[in-house]
Write a protein that holds these residues in place. Structure first.
Motif, PDB file in Angstrom:
ATOM      1  N   LEU A 140       6.221   7.536   2.270  1.00  0.00           N
ATOM      2  CA  LEU A 140       6.440   8.057   0.931  1.00  0.00           C
ATOM      3  C   LEU A 140       6.281   9.572   0.919  1.00  0.00           C
ATOM      4  O   LEU A 140       5.509  10.132   1.689  1.00  0.00           O
ATOM      5  CB  LEU A 140       5.469   7.422  -0.057  1.00  0.00           C
ATOM      6  CG  LEU A 140       5.649   5.917  -0.283  1.00  0.00           C
ATOM      7  CD1 LEU A 140       4.503   5.375  -1.126  1.00  0.00           C
ATOM      8  CD2 LEU A 140       6.982   5.622  -0.956  1.00  0.00           C
ATOM      9  N   GLU A 153       5.534  13.457  -0.525  1.00  0.00           N
ATOM     10  CA  GLU A 153       4.605  14.236  -1.337  1.00  0.00           C
ATOM     11  C   GLU A 153       5.250  15.535  -1.822  1.00  0.00           C
ATOM     12  O   GLU A 153       4.838  16.098  -2.816  1.00  0.00           O
ATOM     13  CB  GLU A 153       3.347  14.564  -0.524  1.00  0.00           C
ATOM     14  CG  GLU A 153       2.540  13.334  -0.142  1.00  0.00           C
ATOM     15  CD  GLU A 153       1.377  13.670   0.773  1.00  0.00           C
ATOM     16  OE1 GLU A 153       1.506  14.620   1.563  1.00  0.00           O
ATOM     17  OE2 GLU A 153       0.344  12.977   0.701  1.00  0.00           O
ATOM     18  N   ARG A 213       1.783   8.300   4.268  1.00  0.00           N
ATOM     19  CA  ARG A 213       2.297   9.654   4.048  1.00  0.00           C
ATOM     20  C   ARG A 213       2.492  10.325   5.409  1.00  0.00           C
ATOM     21  O   ARG A 213       2.228   9.727   6.445  1.00  0.00           O
ATOM     22  CB  ARG A 213       1.350  10.463   3.176  1.00  0.00           C
ATOM     23  CG  ARG A 213       0.869   9.725   1.909  1.00  0.00           C
ATOM     24  CD  ARG A 213       2.010   9.446   0.936  1.00  0.00           C
ATOM     25  NE  ARG A 213       1.575   8.605  -0.170  1.00  0.00           N
ATOM     26  CZ  ARG A 213       1.042   9.061  -1.300  1.00  0.00           C
ATOM     27  NH1 ARG A 213       0.861  10.366  -1.461  1.00  0.00           N
ATOM     28  NH2 ARG A 213       0.691   8.233  -2.272  1.00  0.00           N
ATOM     29  N   ARG A 217      10.517  10.937  -4.037  1.00  0.00           N
ATOM     30  CA  ARG A 217       9.997  10.390  -5.287  1.00  0.00           C
ATOM     31  C   ARG A 217      11.114  10.472  -6.331  1.00  0.00           C
ATOM     32  O   ARG A 217      11.554  11.567  -6.708  1.00  0.00           O
ATOM     33  CB  ARG A 217       8.785  11.180  -5.763  1.00  0.00           C
ATOM     34  CG  ARG A 217       7.905  10.423  -6.768  1.00  0.00           C
ATOM     35  CD  ARG A 217       6.820  11.326  -7.312  1.00  0.00           C
ATOM     36  NE  ARG A 217       5.962  11.855  -6.284  1.00  0.00           N
ATOM     37  CZ  ARG A 217       4.717  11.423  -6.040  1.00  0.00           C
ATOM     38  NH1 ARG A 217       4.212  10.446  -6.750  1.00  0.00           N
ATOM     39  NH2 ARG A 217       3.994  11.974  -5.098  1.00  0.00           N
ATOM     40  N   ARG A 241       0.894   3.388  -9.739  1.00  0.00           N
ATOM     41  CA  ARG A 241      -0.011   4.539  -9.688  1.00  0.00           C
ATOM     42  C   ARG A 241       0.644   5.707  -8.960  1.00  0.00           C
ATOM     43  O   ARG A 241       0.504   6.863  -9.366  1.00  0.00           O
ATOM     44  CB  ARG A 241      -1.307   4.143  -9.000  1.00  0.00           C
ATOM     45  CG  ARG A 241      -2.241   3.317  -9.893  1.00  0.00           C
ATOM     46  CD  ARG A 241      -3.502   2.938  -9.150  1.00  0.00           C
ATOM     47  NE  ARG A 241      -4.464   2.307 -10.062  1.00  0.00           N
ATOM     48  CZ  ARG A 241      -5.465   1.531  -9.658  1.00  0.00           C
ATOM     49  NH1 ARG A 241      -5.627   1.294  -8.364  1.00  0.00           N
ATOM     50  NH2 ARG A 241      -6.291   0.998 -10.538  1.00  0.00           N
ATOM     51  N   TYR A 242       1.344   5.423  -7.875  1.00  0.00           N
ATOM     52  CA  TYR A 242       2.038   6.481  -7.131  1.00  0.00           C
ATOM     53  C   TYR A 242       3.029   7.208  -8.030  1.00  0.00           C
ATOM     54  O   TYR A 242       3.178   8.431  -7.944  1.00  0.00           O
ATOM     55  CB  TYR A 242       2.752   5.854  -5.924  1.00  0.00           C
ATOM     56  CG  TYR A 242       3.701   6.789  -5.205  1.00  0.00           C
ATOM     57  CD1 TYR A 242       3.219   7.837  -4.424  1.00  0.00           C
ATOM     58  CD2 TYR A 242       5.077   6.617  -5.308  1.00  0.00           C
ATOM     59  CE1 TYR A 242       4.088   8.686  -3.758  1.00  0.00           C
ATOM     60  CE2 TYR A 242       5.953   7.469  -4.652  1.00  0.00           C
ATOM     61  CZ  TYR A 242       5.457   8.496  -3.877  1.00  0.00           C
ATOM     62  OH  TYR A 242       6.330   9.353  -3.224  1.00  0.00           O
ATOM     63  N   TYR A 243       3.690   6.457  -8.907  1.00  0.00           N
ATOM     64  CA  TYR A 243       4.669   7.052  -9.817  1.00  0.00           C
ATOM     65  C   TYR A 243       4.050   7.504 -11.141  1.00  0.00           C
ATOM     66  O   TYR A 243       4.763   7.988 -12.019  1.00  0.00           O
ATOM     67  CB  TYR A 243       5.807   6.065 -10.086  1.00  0.00           C
ATOM     68  CG  TYR A 243       6.928   6.195  -9.071  1.00  0.00           C
ATOM     69  CD1 TYR A 243       7.883   7.191  -9.205  1.00  0.00           C
ATOM     70  CD2 TYR A 243       7.015   5.339  -7.986  1.00  0.00           C
ATOM     71  CE1 TYR A 243       8.899   7.336  -8.283  1.00  0.00           C
ATOM     72  CE2 TYR A 243       8.031   5.475  -7.050  1.00  0.00           C
ATOM     73  CZ  TYR A 243       8.966   6.477  -7.204  1.00  0.00           C
ATOM     74  OH  TYR A 243       9.978   6.623  -6.277  1.00  0.00           O
ATOM     75  N   ARG A 264       0.833  -1.194   0.000  1.00  0.00           N
ATOM     76  CA  ARG A 264       0.000   0.000   0.000  1.00  0.00           C
ATOM     77  C   ARG A 264       0.876   1.255   0.000  1.00  0.00           C
ATOM     78  O   ARG A 264       1.943   1.283   0.606  1.00  0.00           O
ATOM     79  CB  ARG A 264      -0.950  -0.002   1.195  1.00  0.00           C
ATOM     80  CG  ARG A 264      -1.994  -1.113   1.112  1.00  0.00           C
ATOM     81  CD  ARG A 264      -2.976  -1.063   2.255  1.00  0.00           C
ATOM     82  NE  ARG A 264      -3.685   0.220   2.321  1.00  0.00           N
ATOM     83  CZ  ARG A 264      -4.724   0.436   3.125  1.00  0.00           C
ATOM     84  NH1 ARG A 264      -5.182  -0.544   3.909  1.00  0.00           N
ATOM     85  NH2 ARG A 264      -5.308   1.610   3.157  1.00  0.00           N
ATOM     86  N   THR A 265       0.420   2.279  -0.676  1.00  0.00           N
ATOM     87  CA  THR A 265       1.217   3.501  -0.830  1.00  0.00           C
ATOM     88  C   THR A 265       0.569   4.690  -0.122  1.00  0.00           C
ATOM     89  O   THR A 265       0.786   5.846  -0.499  1.00  0.00           O
ATOM     90  CB  THR A 265       1.397   3.831  -2.320  1.00  0.00           C
ATOM     91  OG1 THR A 265       0.111   3.927  -2.947  1.00  0.00           O
ATOM     92  CG2 THR A 265       2.219   2.766  -3.019  1.00  0.00           C
ATOM     93  N   ASP A 266      -0.234   4.423   0.898  1.00  0.00           N
ATOM     94  CA  ASP A 266      -0.933   5.497   1.606  1.00  0.00           C
ATOM     95  C   ASP A 266      -0.226   5.923   2.882  1.00  0.00           C
ATOM     96  O   ASP A 266      -0.800   6.678   3.685  1.00  0.00           O
ATOM     97  CB  ASP A 266      -2.369   5.073   1.926  1.00  0.00           C
ATOM     98  CG  ASP A 266      -2.431   3.779   2.743  1.00  0.00           C
ATOM     99  OD1 ASP A 266      -1.389   3.114   2.878  1.00  0.00           O
ATOM    100  OD2 ASP A 266      -3.529   3.441   3.228  1.00  0.00           O
ATOM    101  N   PRO A 297      -0.354  -0.412  -7.016  1.00  0.00           N
ATOM    102  CA  PRO A 297      -0.358   0.853  -6.266  1.00  0.00           C
ATOM    103  C   PRO A 297       0.935   1.655  -6.419  1.00  0.00           C
ATOM    104  O   PRO A 297       0.886   2.890  -6.492  1.00  0.00           O
ATOM    105  CB  PRO A 297      -0.567   0.403  -4.812  1.00  0.00           C
ATOM    106  CG  PRO A 297      -1.287  -0.897  -4.930  1.00  0.00           C
ATOM    107  CD  PRO A 297      -0.708  -1.556  -6.139  1.00  0.00           C
ATOM    108  N   MET A 298       2.076   0.984  -6.490  1.00  0.00           N
ATOM    109  CA  MET A 298       3.330   1.709  -6.647  1.00  0.00           C
ATOM    110  C   MET A 298       3.425   2.353  -8.026  1.00  0.00           C
ATOM    111  O   MET A 298       3.924   3.482  -8.167  1.00  0.00           O
ATOM    112  CB  MET A 298       4.518   0.771  -6.417  1.00  0.00           C
ATOM    113  CG  MET A 298       5.867   1.479  -6.350  1.00  0.00           C
ATOM    114  SD  MET A 298       5.959   2.682  -4.989  1.00  0.00           S
ATOM    115  CE  MET A 298       5.974   1.587  -3.562  1.00  0.00           C
TER     116      MET A 298
END
Length: 389
Positions: free
Chosen positions: A254, A256, A31, A170, A338-340, A27-29, A335-336
């Motif tokens: 991660l 932002e 933050r 990032r 999508r994050y990128y 999961r990439t949530d 998910p990763m």
């Protein structure tokens, strides 16, 4: 059942465990945690070790100088023996852009037992501590920060009572190789060090991302940072372990507002980034290397092989187990991507990327035994330096 079917079944079992039992690593949530602004903003010393960084400094340093921080903050850039005019350029950028006060200094060559970066960090921390800051921001010279990055980090640390707050910058994903390799790099890191477990007091999982680490000055002194980790090639993980083992509360997630501006346009560039420290991650242990290679093969390579071979050979068990394992692998990678902001059709290619990482890891060991070790910017750390007494 055939040996291939049994192996595919083992891989499927591993992926079911990874999906549910490895701290929801996929999961990439994760933050920056909830935060509120303090009544009085603490002072911060920003330490930037830099060696031959003239190509990226114009994008990164102005973002630090322009921080919208309500308290007192200073930037200490440590020119680690650069040959490209890094120090001169840093002073020129400060004159041109203004903003936070900048001090540029050089500690000279590191003594035996120190990596160059940590020797530079030690020098920078020494300069910063003379100003008595409550926090230290350790950030790499290729990292660009959003204008509110520092205030958000400090607010998170103050609100959550964290001794260390780290964000994984990032990374750049512009070239074809970057798109294929970089998201997987972060995915594998999160699999090794699930972010949700890092922040749990008492858990054995400890990690940080060296590009962006906010650290309480008192905690750094109590943990003996960086002297106690002076020989560490993977210094961010070593730093987090030192802080957590001393009772510190740490957080990793991660980013932002934090981005790496360093390009890795060719496979060779990415290969060098990974292979220079991969064997150090395995503690230069041949048994751990063998186990890692075997694990990568079973977890990432067997599923597509079993799926295709099962279909060709008419082995329903192998095809089903391999296909399900490959599907789980693909789903956890989405998910990763999508994050990128990358196209989702890259997800099924994760086994190919894992194969590249397998070769990079083996190459890292080969270079180590050839005496080249962790080579970076003209310095080579063939083996961990012995403890000085």
């Amino acid at each position: 059942m055939s040996a291939l079917a049994w192996t595919a079944g083992l891989s499927l079992a591993v992926w079911l465990w990874l999906l549910l039992g490895q701290g929801l690593f996929w999961r990439t949530d994760v933050r920056l945690p909830p935060r509120r602004e303090p009544d009085v903003w603490p002072s911060v010393g920003v330490v930037v070790p830099a060696r031959d960084e003239a190509s990226v400094l114009p994008e990164s340093l102005p973002s630090l100088l322009a921080q919208d921080y309500p308290g007192h903050a200073e930037v200490f850039l440590v020119d680690d023996g650069s040959s490209d005019g890094t120090g001169v350029l840093a002073r020129e950028l400060s004159r041109r852009h203004g903003g936070l006060p900048l001090t540029v200094s050089s500690p000279g060559e590191p003594p035996a037992g120190w990596t160059g970066k940590l020797w530079a960090v030690r020098h920078g921390i020494g300069l910063a501590r003379a100003r008595g800051p409550e926090f230290l921001l350790l950030t790499d010279a290729d990292i660009a920060h959003g204008p509110d990055s520092l205030r958000e980090l400090v607010a998170a640390a103050r609100t959550g009572g964290f001794d260390l707050v780290s964000q994984m910058a990032r990374l750049r994903v512009e070239s074809a190789w970057e798109r294929l390799v970089v998201p997987a790099f972060v995915y594998f890191f999160a699999q090794l060090y699930p972010f949700r477990r890092v922040r749990v007091r008492g858990s054995r999982t400890a990690a940080a991302a060296g590009g962006c680490v906010l650290l309480r000055t008192e905690t750094a002194g109590r943990a003996g940072i960086p002297d106690t980790i002076r020989h560490a090639v993977i210094d961010d993980v070593a730093l987090a372990r030192a802080v957590k083992s001393g009772g510190g509360h740490i957080w990793l997630g991660l980013a932002e507002r934090v981005d790496s501006v360093r390009p890795y346009p060719r496979l060779h560039d990415l290969w060098r980034m990974v292979s220079r420290s991969a064997y150090a991650q395995l503690r230069h242990n041949p048994l751990l290397l063998a186990g890692t290679v075997t694990g990568l093969a079973v977890v990432y390579l067997v599923p597509p092989v079993a799926f295709v071979a099962g279909l060709v050979a008419g082995s329903t068990a192998a095809a089903v187990a391999g296909g399900l394992a490959w599907l789980l692998m693909t789903a956890t990678y989405v998910p990763m991507l999508r994050y990128y902001g990358q196209p989702l059709p890259l997800a099924p290619l994760l086994p190919f990327t894992a194969l590249l990482y397998l070769f990079m890891t083996v190459d890292s060991a080969v270079q180590h035994y050839r005496g080249r070790g962790a080579a970076w910017k003209g310095r080579t750390y063939a083996r961990p330096a012995p403890e000085q007494r």
